[in-house]
Design an enzyme around this catalytic site. Structure first.
Site, PDB file in Angstrom:
ATOM      1  N   CYS A   1     -11.268   9.278  18.107  1.00 37.46           N
ATOM      2  CA  CYS A   1     -12.676   8.980  17.859  1.00 37.46           C
ATOM      3  C   CYS A   1     -12.804   7.763  16.969  1.00 37.46           C
ATOM      4  O   CYS A   1     -13.208   7.875  15.807  1.00 37.46           O
ATOM      5  CB  CYS A   1     -13.338  10.185  17.230  1.00 37.46           C
ATOM      6  SG  CYS A   1     -13.258  11.571  18.340  1.00 37.46           S
TER       7      CYS A   1
ATOM      8  N   GLY B   1      16.154  -1.759  10.099  1.00 39.67           N
ATOM      9  CA  GLY B   1      15.603  -0.546  10.698  1.00 39.67           C
ATOM     10  C   GLY B   1      15.029  -0.885  12.068  1.00 39.67           C
ATOM     11  O   GLY B   1      15.561  -0.515  13.116  1.00 39.67           O
TER      12      GLY B   1
HETATM   13  N1  LLP Z   1      14.961  -1.801   3.349  1.00 40.15           N
HETATM   14  C1  LLP Z   1      13.875  -1.557   2.599  1.00 40.15           C
HETATM   15  C2  LLP Z   1      14.014  -1.407   1.157  1.00 40.15           C
HETATM   16  C3  LLP Z   1      12.621  -1.458   3.217  1.00 40.15           C
HETATM   17  O1  LLP Z   1      11.549  -1.217   2.481  1.00 40.15           O
HETATM   18  C4  LLP Z   1      12.525  -1.597   4.615  1.00 40.15           C
HETATM   19  C5  LLP Z   1      11.243  -1.475   5.290  1.00 40.15           C
HETATM   20  C6  LLP Z   1      13.693  -1.828   5.353  1.00 40.15           C
HETATM   21  C7  LLP Z   1      14.902  -1.934   4.686  1.00 40.15           C
HETATM   22  C8  LLP Z   1      13.716  -1.958   6.840  1.00 40.15           C
HETATM   23  O2  LLP Z   1      12.952  -3.019   7.302  1.00 40.15           O
HETATM   24  P1  LLP Z   1      13.024  -3.389   8.876  1.00 40.15           P
HETATM   25  O3  LLP Z   1      14.410  -3.873   9.157  1.00 40.15           O
HETATM   26  O4  LLP Z   1      12.707  -2.171   9.633  1.00 40.15           O
HETATM   27  O5  LLP Z   1      11.991  -4.438   9.023  1.00 40.15           O
HETATM   28  N2  LLP Z   1       5.390   0.202   8.825  1.00 40.15           N
HETATM   29  C9  LLP Z   1       5.636  -1.220   8.945  1.00 40.15           C
HETATM   30  C10 LLP Z   1       6.974  -1.607   8.417  1.00 40.15           C
HETATM   31  C11 LLP Z   1       7.212  -1.177   6.992  1.00 40.15           C
HETATM   32  C12 LLP Z   1       8.584  -1.554   6.516  1.00 40.15           C
HETATM   33  C13 LLP Z   1       8.880  -0.936   5.208  1.00 40.15           C
HETATM   34  N3  LLP Z   1      10.147  -1.213   4.674  1.00 40.15           N
HETATM   35  C14 LLP Z   1       5.501  -1.621  10.413  1.00 40.15           C
HETATM   36  O6  LLP Z   1       5.249  -0.769  11.247  1.00 40.15           O
HETATM   37  O7  LLP Z   1       5.622  -2.810  10.740  1.00 40.15           O
END
Ligand code: LLP
Length: 437
Positions: A365, A292
């Site tokens: 805030c 992602g």
């Molecule tokens: N697949 C699953 C099952 C996941 O839970 C996630 C991310 C991804 C793929 C994609 O991961 P990526 O390639 O984007 O690292 N809010 C947090 C990140 C949470 C990720 C949750 N799951 C942040 O802003 O760092």
């Protein structure tokens, strides 16, 4: 990353569109996505992984839409030939509105409601990732009632401690996701799916965390999941043909981060899978990955307007310049939540004045409302200037809130000197519309 240049007036252009034009037409804060950058990164992951896994049993690449999703994004992803991961009825609705092929959607989540599962089965979602023993039974009943044989992946917990922030680490035992391999629950779940009339066990799924830079965690997880696939084969008398190893590939927020290239990742991961299967004497399954952040993150910058400036005494003759911008933790909570590092630049003009260290803060805030902890900006930065914060395409708009009744920013895409609005800025009318008084 988003294609930025400075024009003759010293102003930053993103894919040929000047930041002042974006401010004039859409206001600030605004997320600016370089469409070609997003698309080419999606293509790069698809091409490099397909090439690396071709000699094995192939690979399916999906975009993890939780990083950032809109109808246009789902369309771009489809056009670039990737599948799409969703993790809620809302994400599923957006994907379907974009005309996504349901069979290329994967539905995740540790607490999907019956309504969400029904929505997904009815829509023909290609794979539902079951995350608990009770969900297997609920999904089986729903699929049976709808007369569907639903393909399923089992989300398993490998016990891997990913080297990233605790909040975004997802495979150690003491957290809410997945079914534990170590306790034997995962093997039990394989048997249970196999016994469920309306479910078809397609494979196993593991996701160890996010913003990860080394492949060691993937190696340990792959070995454990493949070993489970072998036990599963013995338990159910046929091979488990698909293994999805999740997303999590890190990106460069600042020069401190050194991500591997997509080619390096693809080659290393293919070697890991091949070696693990050989060691286990297991036929090589088809793999899947779902980045992602690595696709969305670098494609986007957030454009803000500078407001109040404040010099704060730190003692010992030290001062820090606080530069307030017109957004903050409501459009980028990552600094406050994960101690994330971002950089920024003065983007409406250049300056010959010496740079000094500043802290870029929002308008909320809360003293933790910091977007960029430390950065050099020209010392003559002033009210009305524009500031761009790069690499905000993942988990910024997606995590946006209405804290302090802030209005969610606009999202625009830029391409070949043209700008188009993807998500319009929220208005006070939007904010008031759901408050029934
Ligand atoms: N697949 C699953 C099952 C996941 O839970 C996630 C991310 C991804 C793929 C994609 O991961 P990526 O390639 O984007 O690292 N809010 C947090 C990140 C949470 C990720 C949750 N799951 C942040 O802003 O760092």
């Amino acid at each position: 990353s988003a294609k930025t240049t400075r024009n003759a007036r010293g102003e930053v252009e993103i894919a040929g569109v000047g930041v002042s034009e974006i401010k004039e037409r859409f206001g600030t804060p605004t997320f600016v996505i370089d469409e070609e950058d997003f698309r080419s990164r999606a293509r790069l992951f698809r091409d490099t992984f397909e090439r690396a896994f071709e000699p094995l049993a192939g690979v399916d690449m999906s975009y993890a839409s939780k990083a950032f999703l809109s109808i246009a994004i789902a369309r771009w992803v489809r056009e670039e030939g990737l599948g799409l991961d969703v993790c809620s009825g809302g994400e599923l609705a957006i994907a379907l509105r974009a005309g996504s092929d349901a069979s290329r959607l994967t539905f995740h989540g540790n607490n999907k409601s019956d309504a969400e599962l029904t929505f997904a089965v009815e829509a023909g979602v290609g794979r539902i990732v079951t995350d608990s023993l009770d969900e297997i039974d609920r999904l089986n009943a729903i699929a049976a009632r709808l007369g569907v044989s639903q393909p399923v992946l089992l989300r398993v917990t490998s016990g891997v401690e990913a080297h990233t922030h605790e909040f975004i680490s997802t495979a150690h035992e003491d957290q809410k996701f997945g079914i534990s391999i170590a306790t034997g629950d995962a093997l039990e779940a394989i048997r249970r799916v196999e016994a469920a009339d309306a479910l078809r066990l397609e494979g196993l799924h593991s996701h160890i965390g996010s913003q990860i830079f080394d492949t060691n965690g993937f190696e340990v997880a792959a070995r454990r999941v493949l070993a489970l696939a072998k036990e599963g084969r013995e338990a159910i008398g046929r091979p488990i043909t698909h293994i999805v190893l999740g997303g999590g590939f890190g990106v460069m927020y600042t020069t401190q981060n050194t991500p591997r290239t997509a080619e390096q990742l693809a080659e290393q991961l293919a070697a890991i899978v091949e070696n693990s299967c050989r060691a286990l004497e297991l036929e090589i399954p088809r793999l899947g990955f779902e980045p992602g952040r690595a696709i969305a993150g670098p494609s986007t910058q957030t454009l803000y307007t500078v407001g109040t400036l404040k010099d704060v005494e730190l003692g010992g003759g030290q001062q820090r310049l606080y530069v307030s911008i017109d957004g903050g933790m409501s459009d980028n909570i990552r600094t406050a939540l994960y101690d994330a590092d971002y950089s920024c630049l003065l983007s409406n003009r250049t300056s010959e004045v010496e740079p000094r260290v500043v802290r870029v803060v929002g308008k909320h805030c809360e003293s933790g409302d910091i977007v960029v902890k430390d950065e050099y900006l020209p010392a003559d930065v002033r009210r009305g200037d524009l500031i761009s914060v790069p690499v905000t395409g993942a988990y910024c708009y997606a995590l946006a809130s209405n804290y302090n009744c802030a209005l969610k920013p606009a999202v625009v895409s830029v391409k070949d000197g043209e700008v188009s609005e993807m998500i319009r800025r929220e208005t006070l009318e939007d904010l008031l519309a759901r408050d029934l008084g």
